[in-house]
Design an enzyme around this catalytic site. Structure first.
Site, short mmCIF file in Angstrom:
data_model
loop_
_atom_site.label_atom_id
_atom_site.label_comp_id
_atom_site.label_asym_id
_atom_site.label_seq_id
_atom_site.Cartn_x
_atom_site.Cartn_y
_atom_site.Cartn_z
N CYS A 296 0.83 -1.20 0.00
CA CYS A 296 0.00 0.00 0.00
C CYS A 296 0.86 1.25 0.00
O CYS A 296 0.47 2.28 -0.54
CB CYS A 296 -0.94 0.00 1.21
SG CYS A 296 -2.32 -1.16 1.06
N CYS A 452 14.44 4.70 -5.27
CA CYS A 452 12.98 4.66 -5.24
C CYS A 452 12.54 5.25 -3.90
O CYS A 452 13.25 6.09 -3.35
CB CYS A 452 12.46 3.23 -5.42
SG CYS A 452 12.94 2.08 -4.12
#
Length: 494
Positions: A296, A452
């Site tokens: 999530c 990232c």
């Protein structure tokens, strides 16, 4: 023959059935036959003049018959008819065959205190629930695995409903990014243990509930000992190793596992491990490879979605504990919040399932990190093989940039993440990188810093790049989160 679905307020007039099969080639004919079979429905559906009451809507499948041919709407063999009356809060009495029974009268002689009787009065006036259902809740126990997005509505509603004992397993702390959906916690709780915040909120919701907390990560070493003392386990975890661990432990202990999961705008709910019912492995025999399904944190989640799904999960827990209704055993409820559509799929028990099958081959808990492709390092910390990629720290990168060094920086997140916070550089999402390496071919012999959000996706990218000749590709350890923590606190975290 048509199937007519009966709403809850009208089921007492059709022997408490949720659906009735009747003959009819049109909606009007089917409803007339329904009323002929169950005369007490008539006054609730029709006026004295024989027309449908204005607060009652009739649907054929997904269509309101007011926008079709009304009573003359044709019915085919597989068509379904739904009666949809308007509903609102009611008074504190409930009609029965022997007349109104007031809450106080129905509760006399029970082991609920006067304060509890008042608190749970809306339960006690439900014919399907009543005093017996409330006493079952009070004497029951539920273990919540996770106090996050799903655990928030789950814990609050189970407490409000009067479940006698609630256990909470969680070892995380409250972060600002949790507050968008994890309503067990508030701004004042940032930095606190989630189990402490959750306990305070649940006790505030209902001081009659006993709360037990477990500040540990659930593992093969402790799962059976923790789960064995509970009647139902509610799985609201966010990783596959724990999903399979909870499933297997529940099956081995004979405890129902009320499952829920969420991702972006979609959710799932089911009940696994019930007697003669399927388990999680019957639905998903094997986990996806690490990194294939984003978390999530990476994929995002609509803030209200865990509220919707967690409330449904709480509903299933209450149904299992009290024996009312039809729990989602052998069924998977699929929720699409964007289209607001719900689908129910059948799940069949697999007789060859290694855990719940006719002849189980796995009778003990295993190494679930290894099973899911996420082995443990010698110190017991969960790691991913992808994190073995050559790396550089954010401090090392900052020092080199300050010294005038300019390595090629590659961001492998998605565009919407880049818009939230970025270090500059070239953006190519990790799942597109292999097909777009030609775009950075000119830098094949240069040093490339790949990053990232937290370092997992970029580690996977670095390994792939090195296999294809990019020998100077390095992973930025910790990603933009580490850069925000250690270098630039003004950079937003998400």
């Amino acid at each position: 023959m048509a199937k007519i679905f009966i709403p809850t307020p009208l089921r007492i007039y059709v022997d408490n059935k949720n659906a009735v099969d009747v003959d009819g080639t049109t909606v009007g004919e089917a409803l007339k036959n329904l009323v002929d079979e169950h005369p007490k429905l008539k006054d609730h559906l029709y006026t004295d003049e024989g027309t449908l009451r204005q607060f009652v809507n009739i649907y054929r499948n997904d269509d309101d018959i007011r926008y079709l041919d009304q009573d003359d709407t044709k019915l085919e063999t597989d068509d379904e008819v739904s009666i949809v009356p308007s509903i609102a809060g009611g008074v504190e009495i409930v009609p029965t065959e022997r007349g109104p029974v007031r809450v106080a009268e129905a509760a006399q002689g029970t082991d609920l205190s006067p304060e509890e009787i008042k608190r749970y009065s809306r339960h006690l006036t439900l014919p399907e629930f009543g005093m017996d259902g409330q006493k079952k809740l009070k004497s029951s126990s539920v273990l919540m695995v996770g106090a996050g997005g799903l655990g928030s509505p789950l814990g609050m509603y189970l407490a409000a409903a009067g479940v006698g004992r609630i256990g909470i397993v969680d070892f995380d702390v409250v972060d600002e990014s949790n507050l968008q959906r994890q309503v067990l916690h508030g701004t004042k709780d940032v930095g606190r243990k989630k189990i402490d915040s959750a306990r305070d909120t649940i006790e505030d919701v209902n001081p009659f509930v006993d709360v037990e907390t477990y500040d540990v990560g659930l593992s093969s070493d402790n799962a059976l000992d923790i789960l064995k003392d509970y009647d139902v386990v509610a799985d609201g975890t966010d990783n596959f190793p724990t999903r399979y661990l909870v499933n297997d432990a529940c099956v081995m202990l004979g405890i129902p596992n009320v499952y829920a999961s969420i991702f972006r705008f979609e959710g799932q709910v089911s009940v696994f491990g019930a007697e003669d019912g399927p388990c999680y492995r019957c639905l998903y025999e094997e986990p996806p490879p690490p990194g294939l399904v984003p978390s999530c944190a990476e994929g995002g989640v609509l803030g209200v979605l865990p509220g919707m799904v967690g409330t449904m999960q709480a509903t299933e827990v209450i149904k299992v504990l009290t024996g009312i209704g039809e729990p989602l055993i052998g069924r998977l409820l699929m929720i699409d919040a964007l289209d607001m559509r719900f689908r129910t799929l059948k799940i069949r028990r697999n007789p060859d399932c290694p855990v719940c099958g006719d002849h189980p081959t796995q009778t003990e808990l295993i190494d679930y990190q290894a099973f899911c492709g996420v082995p443990e390092n010698p110190d017991g910390e969960m790691i991913d093989d992808q994190n073995e990629a050559p790396e550089i720290t954010v401090r090392e990168l900052k020092d080199r940039l300050d010294a005038g060094d300019r390595p090629f920086i590659l961001d492998v997140r998605r565009a919407y993440e880049y818009d939230i916070a970025n270090l500059g550089g070239t953006l190519i999402p990790v799942d597109e990188l292999e097909d777009r390496l030609d775009e950075i071919e000119a830098h094949k012999d240069d040093e490339i810093i790949v990053h990232c959000r937290s370092g997992a996706r970029s580690a996977r990218a670095v390994n792939m790049m090195r296999e294809r000749g990019y020998s100077k590709a390095f992973n930025l350890k910790g990603g933009v989160l580490a850069w925000s923590d250690e270098i630039d606190p003004s950079m937003p975290q998400y």
